[in-house]
Each structure stands twice: as structure tokens, then as C-alpha cells.
Design a protein around this motif. Sequence first.
Motif, PDB file in Angstrom:
ATOM      1  N   ARG A 157       0.835  -1.210   0.000  1.00 15.85           N
ATOM      2  CA  ARG A 157       0.000   0.000   0.000  1.00 15.85           C
ATOM      3  C   ARG A 157       0.870   1.260   0.000  1.00 15.85           C
ATOM      4  O   ARG A 157       0.575   2.231  -0.702  1.00 15.85           O
ATOM      5  CB  ARG A 157      -0.923   0.007   1.219  1.00 15.85           C
ATOM      6  CG  ARG A 157      -2.047  -1.013   1.168  1.00 15.85           C
ATOM      7  CD  ARG A 157      -3.069  -0.777   2.277  1.00 15.85           C
ATOM      8  NE  ARG A 157      -3.991  -1.909   2.363  1.00 15.85           N
ATOM      9  CZ  ARG A 157      -3.898  -2.885   3.262  1.00 15.85           C
ATOM     10  NH1 ARG A 157      -2.926  -2.867   4.158  1.00 15.85           N
ATOM     11  NH2 ARG A 157      -4.771  -3.875   3.267  1.00 15.85           N
ATOM     12  N   ALA A 160       2.360   1.740  -3.387  1.00 21.66           N
ATOM     13  CA  ALA A 160       1.344   2.271  -4.297  1.00 21.66           C
ATOM     14  C   ALA A 160       1.150   3.768  -4.106  1.00 21.66           C
ATOM     15  O   ALA A 160       0.771   4.480  -5.041  1.00 21.66           O
ATOM     16  CB  ALA A 160       0.016   1.539  -4.095  1.00 21.66           C
ATOM     17  N   TYR A 203      -3.588  -4.380  -7.839  1.00 26.27           N
ATOM     18  CA  TYR A 203      -4.880  -3.788  -8.185  1.00 26.27           C
ATOM     19  C   TYR A 203      -5.699  -4.772  -9.026  1.00 26.27           C
ATOM     20  O   TYR A 203      -6.918  -4.908  -8.836  1.00 26.27           O
ATOM     21  CB  TYR A 203      -4.665  -2.484  -8.969  1.00 26.27           C
ATOM     22  CG  TYR A 203      -4.432  -1.281  -8.080  1.00 26.27           C
ATOM     23  CD1 TYR A 203      -3.226  -0.577  -8.141  1.00 26.27           C
ATOM     24  CD2 TYR A 203      -5.401  -0.845  -7.172  1.00 26.27           C
ATOM     25  CE1 TYR A 203      -2.991   0.517  -7.324  1.00 26.27           C
ATOM     26  CE2 TYR A 203      -5.174   0.248  -6.356  1.00 26.27           C
ATOM     27  CZ  TYR A 203      -3.986   0.933  -6.440  1.00 26.27           C
ATOM     28  OH  TYR A 203      -3.769   2.013  -5.638  1.00 26.27           O
ATOM     29  N   GLN A 204      -5.027  -5.444  -9.953  1.00 24.31           N
ATOM     30  CA  GLN A 204      -5.721  -6.376 -10.834  1.00 24.31           C
ATOM     31  C   GLN A 204      -6.353  -7.531 -10.053  1.00 24.31           C
ATOM     32  O   GLN A 204      -7.455  -7.977 -10.382  1.00 24.31           O
ATOM     33  CB  GLN A 204      -4.701  -6.928 -11.853  1.00 24.31           C
ATOM     34  CG  GLN A 204      -5.308  -7.828 -12.919  1.00 24.31           C
ATOM     35  CD  GLN A 204      -4.235  -8.334 -13.853  1.00 24.31           C
ATOM     36  OE1 GLN A 204      -3.273  -8.967 -13.423  1.00 24.31           O
ATOM     37  NE2 GLN A 204      -4.371  -8.051 -15.129  1.00 24.31           N
ATOM     38  N   LEU A 208      -5.362  -4.460  -3.746  1.00 25.63           N
ATOM     39  CA  LEU A 208      -5.417  -3.020  -3.477  1.00 25.63           C
ATOM     40  C   LEU A 208      -6.645  -2.461  -4.180  1.00 25.63           C
ATOM     41  O   LEU A 208      -7.023  -2.942  -5.259  1.00 25.63           O
ATOM     42  CB  LEU A 208      -4.176  -2.309  -4.015  1.00 25.63           C
ATOM     43  CG  LEU A 208      -2.815  -2.660  -3.371  1.00 25.63           C
ATOM     44  CD1 LEU A 208      -1.707  -1.918  -4.083  1.00 25.63           C
ATOM     45  CD2 LEU A 208      -2.820  -2.318  -1.883  1.00 25.63           C
ATOM     46  N   THR A 209      -7.247  -1.479  -3.600  1.00 29.73           N
ATOM     47  CA  THR A 209      -8.408  -0.841  -4.227  1.00 29.73           C
ATOM     48  C   THR A 209      -8.189   0.659  -4.283  1.00 29.73           C
ATOM     49  O   THR A 209      -7.492   1.233  -3.438  1.00 29.73           O
ATOM     50  CB  THR A 209      -9.712  -1.123  -3.442  1.00 29.73           C
ATOM     51  OG1 THR A 209      -9.525  -0.691  -2.079  1.00 29.73           O
ATOM     52  CG2 THR A 209     -10.039  -2.607  -3.468  1.00 29.73           C
ATOM     53  N   VAL A 210      -8.781   1.283  -5.278  1.00 31.92           N
ATOM     54  CA  VAL A 210      -8.675   2.734  -5.416  1.00 31.92           C
ATOM     55  C   VAL A 210      -9.591   3.381  -4.381  1.00 31.92           C
ATOM     56  O   VAL A 210     -10.778   3.097  -4.323  1.00 31.92           O
ATOM     57  CB  VAL A 210      -9.094   3.184  -6.828  1.00 31.92           C
ATOM     58  CG1 VAL A 210      -9.005   4.705  -6.935  1.00 31.92           C
ATOM     59  CG2 VAL A 210      -8.199   2.531  -7.863  1.00 31.92           C
TER      60      VAL A 210
END
Length: 211
Positions: A157, A160, A203-204, A208-210
Motif C-alpha cells: 500500500r 502504491a 490492483y488487478q 489493493l483498491t482505489v
Amino acid sequence: MPDAPIRLLIADDHPIVRDGIRGMFTGDPRFEVAGEAGDGAQAVDLARALDPDVVLMDLRMPRMDGVAAIKELARLGLRARVLVLTTYDTDSDVLPAIEAGATGYLLKDAAREELARGVEAAARGEAVLSPSVATRLMGRVRAPADPLSGRELEILRLVAQGTTNREAAARLFISEATVKTHLLHIYAKLGVNDRAAAVAAAYQRGLLTVE
């Protein structure tokens, strides 16, 4: 009456590579190189104009990359089969290309006859995978991916968010060497080789999420 040759479109941003690929097919009556493209956008334009049987598609190109080009060819409903020909076999390269609609995935170190057989198979609509890619995909099917630990997710995280290893170490009250070790474990679990690819893969996979 002999079968018509398979019409090829070569898409790669390196002229020397295109020359080499074209040379592998020149003089072989089974194939005809109909055109060459230097990026994904040009590949889409030429595929529409030339109606090839198979597009040999590199992945990392300017203007439009290979995955975006594959998606656009599918959206346009063109009949050309796409055979990815690249140097990259990580999950973050292989999976998006196949999900986008590629018929096959070969590496550029393939022997001439292996490439020729791959093109023939792709033209028939058969899946074509290099041994290393097939092994990688089989491994994902047979065994679920090793989950990331809580600490590894924390570090991912931070990565990112653009933090450096030193900054991440300070935030988590651990040494920079420990951060590097965790990153190596993250790369191995996600099947990637660098920070950017790790974030993209996370993310894929929904790790992790936006926000």
C-alpha cells in the motif's frame, strides 16, 4: 490446389526486431508478411486495412500498447487472430494479454519452426503458449497464489502511494533492509519483477483498491 499462405501483420516498435521476424517468414510459402506496424495504434489501423490472418503483437509499444491494441481489435470485431510475441512472461504481462483476447503467447527466443507452428495454430484459432507461460498458468490453476501477509500488504500500500523504501521503513518502524526483503517476497508471490508491476498486479487481483 495449395492452400493460400497465412497473411501476417508484424507489430513491434523496434525496426531491427521487425526485420528479424520478417526474415524468419520470408521465402516460406506457408506465409506472407502483409504489413508491419511500429506501435499498437498503427497495428489496429493496418489490421483494418489489410485484413491479416494473424497479428504478431509485441506488448510494450508507444502510443498504444499491445494489450490495448488487442482489446481494440476485439472491439472492432476483426477476424485476425493475435499471437503475442514478446520478451516478458510475468503474470502482469501474460494475464492481461490473454484476457484481452490474444489467441497465443510466445517469447521472442522461440525457434523459427516453433514460431511458424505457433502462427499456423493461431490461424486455426488454437491456443498457443510458450512452455514457460504454460507452466506459469498451470501453476496458477493448480495452486492458489500464496497470499500476502499483513505486513506485505502494508508495504505494498505504501509503495502504491509512491513512498520510497526508506520512507516505508520509517513509517513502519522497521529497517530499510527488511522492507527490501518483504518486497522480494511480494514480487515472488505476484510473479513480477519490480515495484510498478507489483502495484499493477495487486490492483488487478483486488489486493489493493482505489480509495
